[in-house]
Design a protein around this motif. Structure first.
Motif, PDB file in Angstrom:
ATOM      1  N   LEU A 205      32.370 -24.469   1.096  1.00 32.39           N
ATOM      2  CA  LEU A 205      31.065 -23.937   1.388  1.00 32.39           C
ATOM      3  C   LEU A 205      31.053 -23.093   2.511  1.00 32.39           C
ATOM      4  O   LEU A 205      31.720 -23.517   3.734  1.00 32.39           O
ATOM      5  N   HIS A 206      30.963 -21.900   2.505  1.00 37.09           N
ATOM      6  CA  HIS A 206      30.976 -21.004   3.700  1.00 37.09           C
ATOM      7  C   HIS A 206      29.847 -21.038   4.788  1.00 37.09           C
ATOM      8  O   HIS A 206      28.929 -21.834   4.266  1.00 37.09           O
ATOM      9  N   GLY A 207      30.026 -20.554   5.846  1.00 35.85           N
ATOM     10  CA  GLY A 207      28.966 -20.353   6.824  1.00 35.85           C
ATOM     11  C   GLY A 207      28.115 -19.316   6.600  1.00 35.85           C
ATOM     12  O   GLY A 207      28.228 -18.415   5.490  1.00 35.85           O
TER      13      GLY A 207
ATOM     14  N   SER B  79      35.315 -14.292   1.061  1.00 32.85           N
ATOM     15  CA  SER B  79      35.829 -13.710   2.175  1.00 32.85           C
ATOM     16  C   SER B  79      36.120 -14.719   3.339  1.00 32.85           C
ATOM     17  O   SER B  79      37.021 -14.451   4.176  1.00 32.85           O
ATOM     18  N   ASN B  80      35.409 -15.802   3.249  1.00 27.95           N
ATOM     19  CA  ASN B  80      35.830 -17.217   4.141  1.00 27.95           C
ATOM     20  C   ASN B  80      37.154 -17.585   3.908  1.00 27.95           C
ATOM     21  O   ASN B  80      37.865 -18.330   4.652  1.00 27.95           O
ATOM     22  N   PHE B  81      37.343 -17.882   2.825  1.00 29.48           N
ATOM     23  CA  PHE B  81      38.475 -18.964   2.377  1.00 29.48           C
ATOM     24  C   PHE B  81      39.521 -18.369   1.207  1.00 29.48           C
ATOM     25  O   PHE B  81      40.685 -19.002   1.115  1.00 29.48           O
ATOM     26  N   LYS B  82      39.699 -17.024   0.815  1.00 36.84           N
ATOM     27  CA  LYS B  82      40.905 -16.455   0.116  1.00 36.84           C
ATOM     28  C   LYS B  82      42.132 -16.599   0.407  1.00 36.84           C
ATOM     29  O   LYS B  82      43.065 -16.890  -0.007  1.00 36.84           O
ATOM     30  N   GLN B  83      42.173 -16.574   1.907  1.00 39.24           N
ATOM     31  CA  GLN B  83      43.698 -16.864   2.692  1.00 39.24           C
ATOM     32  C   GLN B  83      44.059 -18.411   2.458  1.00 39.24           C
ATOM     33  O   GLN B  83      45.428 -18.470   2.638  1.00 39.24           O
TER      34      GLN B  83
ATOM     35  N   GLN C 119      27.123 -19.332  -1.532  1.00 39.34           N
ATOM     36  CA  GLN C 119      25.736 -19.854  -1.408  1.00 39.34           C
ATOM     37  C   GLN C 119      24.566 -18.781  -1.857  1.00 39.34           C
ATOM     38  O   GLN C 119      24.480 -17.786  -1.750  1.00 39.34           O
ATOM     39  N   PRO C 120      23.318 -19.522  -1.983  1.00 41.99           N
ATOM     40  CA  PRO C 120      22.188 -18.690  -2.323  1.00 41.99           C
ATOM     41  C   PRO C 120      21.937 -17.527  -1.301  1.00 41.99           C
ATOM     42  O   PRO C 120      21.850 -18.058  -0.088  1.00 41.99           O
ATOM     43  N   GLY C 121      21.884 -16.407  -1.942  1.00 42.05           N
ATOM     44  CA  GLY C 121      21.590 -15.336  -0.921  1.00 42.05           C
ATOM     45  C   GLY C 121      22.779 -14.612  -0.371  1.00 42.05           C
ATOM     46  O   GLY C 121      22.791 -13.528   0.492  1.00 42.05           O
ATOM     47  N   PHE C 122      23.959 -15.141  -0.529  1.00 45.77           N
ATOM     48  CA  PHE C 122      25.386 -14.645  -0.096  1.00 45.77           C
ATOM     49  C   PHE C 122      26.036 -14.112  -1.274  1.00 45.77           C
ATOM     50  O   PHE C 122      25.991 -14.649  -2.096  1.00 45.77           O
ATOM     51  N   GLY C 123      27.167 -13.387  -0.993  1.00 44.57           N
ATOM     52  CA  GLY C 123      28.118 -12.782  -2.021  1.00 44.57           C
ATOM     53  C   GLY C 123      27.332 -12.499  -3.202  1.00 44.57           C
ATOM     54  O   GLY C 123      26.281 -11.593  -3.061  1.00 44.57           O
ATOM     55  N   LEU C 124      27.664 -13.034  -4.244  1.00 43.44           N
ATOM     56  CA  LEU C 124      27.179 -12.357  -5.547  1.00 43.44           C
ATOM     57  C   LEU C 124      26.348 -13.417  -6.336  1.00 43.44           C
ATOM     58  O   LEU C 124      25.732 -13.210  -7.293  1.00 43.44           O
TER      59      LEU C 124
END
Length: 110
Positions: free
Chosen positions: A67-69, A78-82, A98-103
């Motif tokens: 889960l991203h921040g 964007s946070n964990f691909k690496q 998470q809801p409201g972020f990314g797609l």
């Protein structure tokens, strides 16, 4: 005389550090070239009653949900691909937007 294999320290964005042997590292390079760990190849959606949730799905094994921040541009990718090349050799990795972020849809404010 006992020879201890060299270990590579692999930083991950959560502040944790994974140590892998050189042999494991070579296997990871092979894995990452045979299984496409791209944004497009791992992209999935779950249609829920209230919203459509986007996530990335890669690897096999026990599930590891990441889960991203918050913040501008935050998303699972964007946070964990690496981290995918190391983690997918041990886990089925789910990178959730998470809801409201990314797609992922924004929640309705009622």
């Amino acid at each position: 005389m006992t020879v201890v294999p060299s270990r590579l320290i692999v930083p991950v964005s959560t502040g944790l550090v994974a140590a892998v042997t050189c042999e494991e590292s070579a296997a990871l390079v092979t894995l990452s070239t045979t299984i496409p760990l791209t944004k497009e190849a791992t992209s999935r959606y779950a249609d829920l009653k209230e919203m459509r949730v986007h996530y990335h799905d890669a690897g096999e094994g026990p599930v590891l949900l990441m889960l991203h921040g918050g913040g501008p541009g935050a998303s699972g990718w964007s946070n964990f691909k690496q981290n995918l090349p190391v983690l997918t050799s041990h886990f089925r990795v789910l990178l959730m937007d998470q809801p409201g972020f990314g797609l992922t849809d924004k929640p309705d404010r009622r």
